[in-house]
Design an enzyme around this catalytic site. Structure first.
Site, PDB file in Angstrom:
ATOM      1  N   LYS A 132      58.094 -17.900 -90.392  1.00  0.00           N
ATOM      2  CA  LYS A 132      59.454 -18.014 -91.227  1.00  0.00           C
ATOM      3  C   LYS A 132      59.277 -19.177 -92.158  1.00  0.00           C
ATOM      4  O   LYS A 132      58.615 -20.273 -91.879  1.00  0.00           O
ATOM      5  CB  LYS A 132      60.810 -18.133 -90.459  1.00  0.00           C
ATOM      6  CG  LYS A 132      61.900 -17.372 -91.062  1.00  0.00           C
ATOM      7  CD  LYS A 132      62.033 -15.840 -90.947  1.00  0.00           C
ATOM      8  CE  LYS A 132      62.996 -15.155 -91.775  1.00  0.00           C
ATOM      9  NZ  LYS A 132      63.107 -13.936 -91.366  1.00  0.00           N
ATOM     10  N   ASP A 177      63.626 -12.602 -97.518  1.00  0.00           N
ATOM     11  CA  ASP A 177      64.924 -12.694 -96.439  1.00  0.00           C
ATOM     12  C   ASP A 177      65.906 -13.214 -97.409  1.00  0.00           C
ATOM     13  O   ASP A 177      66.007 -12.642 -98.560  1.00  0.00           O
ATOM     14  CB  ASP A 177      64.543 -14.071 -95.708  1.00  0.00           C
ATOM     15  CG  ASP A 177      65.222 -13.774 -94.478  1.00  0.00           C
ATOM     16  OD1 ASP A 177      64.875 -12.854 -93.442  1.00  0.00           O
ATOM     17  OD2 ASP A 177      66.277 -14.712 -94.449  1.00  0.00           O
TER      18      ASP A 177
HETATM   19  N1  GLU Z   1      62.963 -11.294 -93.423  1.00  0.00           N
HETATM   20  C1  GLU Z   1      62.638 -10.201 -92.983  1.00  0.00           C
HETATM   21  C2  GLU Z   1      62.897 -10.078 -91.444  1.00  0.00           C
HETATM   22  O1  GLU Z   1      63.759 -11.089 -91.067  1.00  0.00           O
HETATM   23  C3  GLU Z   1      61.285  -9.314 -93.274  1.00  0.00           C
HETATM   24  C4  GLU Z   1      59.852 -10.041 -92.809  1.00  0.00           C
HETATM   25  C5  GLU Z   1      58.970  -9.767 -93.604  1.00  0.00           C
HETATM   26  O2  GLU Z   1      58.902  -8.584 -94.080  1.00  0.00           O
HETATM   27  O3  GLU Z   1      57.796 -10.058 -93.274  1.00  0.00           O
HETATM   28  O4  GLU Z   1      62.431  -9.566 -90.560  1.00  0.00           O
END
Ligand code: GLU
Length: 456
Positions: A135, A175
């Site tokens: 993240k 996100d």
């Molecule tokens: N931010 C999204 C999640 O919490 C997607 C992450 C992504 O697609 O890599 O899963």
């Protein structure tokens, strides 16, 4: 390895384990919360399985591979230099390259990013796709910034992030605060700096390597998961009243699919308050909400006024009478009191569209009251799953149709549901503990990969 039989599966194990986590990560309360939720299910499982008792697996899983932070300097529209902090938390790449979103939020902290990165490892494992967990983001507030400022900020961020990512190393996506526009600017800068056109980011526009349905995937996936939960409990979505929080990408696409499946969406919200109507949102009204929120940046209060809905200033949606609640805004937005109100008002199912929107107290109350509860790492995995499919399309130099992606998404959500059932069911067709099922299924997959690859 001489650390055999370290856990007996009692509460003391959990306390001892959490003491260590808290000591190593002081003041990171969101991270403690996410780890505690997993450890409470996984430690008893480890105690029952010799295979998982060696190698300090959970200790290794709760220590990110690395946390990088960097300065992001850029010039605003007034010609003034601005300085922000960017991060990438690369948590675990035992089952595939690091994968997870970027969040732009002025209140972002390392604790929040570590909780999100940790959760992402389990979520990504549950999808069945070969993707590890990460993240990142920045303590940048996109609200009120011009398009040019957003572009310059994204370019400045990528000047740093470029050193850590790549199609087989780490593949960021969006996100909170990072959508298709931001991913476009980030990708443009990545391509310029590296002189390569590769799938180093997902959530791209469909004209330059993005996947059909990626934008809708998280919200649609939540509803597919809810449908699977209801199927198993002999229910269906027709006529069900659904309270949704948030008005961003996840909330609005959850609402869209809910309406398409015959449910009544009775609330949407933002930080200013909640809009409520017992009859529920019509399809055309949702288009108005989307236009006002996404294109013009309107507040929910203005949307409520336009649609003639009731607006409850400063209130969350959890006092609304509903059968299903879908918290789709942000972490810890639904506490124990909110949970009690929902239970008292007859809510029978809660599925998390956001990451960790329910506090530990809220989850406990839902489970004590036999409310079906699905954690975000299972229910909202559709977004990252379609990111995984975008990565696959980029690697194949192909573009799949919307129908094909939708079929794959539905299948992945059903597989996640079945994995949760396998580890969270009582084996006699009784109600499924989705939290436990998701934690153990994710742990097992990750643990097996880590054991096979040695102590690293
Ligand atoms: N931010 C999204 C999640 O919490 C997607 C992450 C992504 O697609 O890599 O899963």
């Amino acid at each position: 390895m001489n650390d055999d039989k370290r856990f007996d599966g009692d509460r003391k194990d959990l306390e001892r384990f959490m003491d260590g986590v808290v000591q190593r990560n002081p003041d990171e309360k969101e991270f403690h919360q996410a780890v505690h939720e997993v450890a409470a299910d996984v430690l008893p499982f480890i105690a029952e399985h010799d295979r998982y008792q060696r190698g300090k697996l959970l200790e290794r899983m709760t220590e990110p591979d690395r946390v990088v932070s960097f300065r992001v300097s850029w010039i605003d529209d007034q010609g003034q230099p601005q300085v922000h902090r960017g991060w990438r938390v690369q948590f675990n790449n035992a089952i595939g390259p690091y994968k997870g979103g970027l969040r732009f939020d002025p209140g972002l902290t390392e604790s929040v990013l570590k909780f999100l990165g940790f959760e992402q490892c389990f979520k990504n494992a549950l999808t069945g796709l070969p993707i590890g967990g990460a993240k990142g983001g920045a303590n940048f507030d996109p609200k009120g910034r011009s398009d040019d400022e957003i572009m310059r900020f994204c370019q400045a961020l990528m000047n740093q992030l470029v050193h850590y990512i790549g199609p087989n190393r780490d593949i960021p996506a969006g996100d909170i605060g990072v959508g298709q526009r931001e991913i476009g600017y980030l990708f443009g800068q990545y391509r310029t700096l590296t002189r390569e056109f590769v799938g180093a980011l997902t959530g791209k526009g469909v004209s330059f390597g993005g996947s059909e349905l990626r934008t809708e995937a998280t919200g649609y996936g939540v509803l597919y998961f809810v449908q699977d939960m209801l199927d198993r409990a002999d229910g269906d979505l027709d006529g069900q009243r659904i309270a949704i929080s948030g008005a961003g990408n996840v909330a609005l696409h959850a609402a869209e699919k809910a309406i398409a499946l015959g449910a009544r969406v009775v609330t949407l919200s933002d930080s200013g308050g909640t809009m409520h109507d017992a009859d529920g949102l019509e399809r055309e009204q949702l288009e108005t909400v989307k236009r006002m929120k996404q294109d013009r940046g309107c507040r929910i209060e203005q949307v409520a006024e336009k649609l003639g809905w009731d607006f409850q200033e400063g209130k969350a949606p959890w006092a609304a009478e509903c059968d299903i609640a879908l918290p789709c805004a942000t972490q810890n937005e639904l506490d124990g009191d909110d949970a009690q109100t929902l239970i008292d008002n007859g809510c029978r199912l809660v599925a998390e569209g956001a990451n960790m929107p329910c506090t530990a107290d809220a989850v406990e109350r839902f489970q004590d009251a036999d409310v079906l509860y699905a954690p975000g790492k299972a229910a909202n995995a559709g977004g990252v799953a379609v990111s995984g499919l975008e990565r696959a399309q980029n690697a194949q130099h192909l573009v799949w149709t919307r129908d094909r992606v939708d079929d794959e998404l539905q299948k992945i959500m059903r597989d996640i549901h079945d994995r949760c059932e396998r580890h969270g069911g009582d084996g006699n067709g009784g109600p499924v503990n989705y939290r436990k099922g998701a934690n153990i299924a994710g742990f097992e997959k990750l643990a097996d990969a880590m054991i096979a690859q040695g102590v690293l």
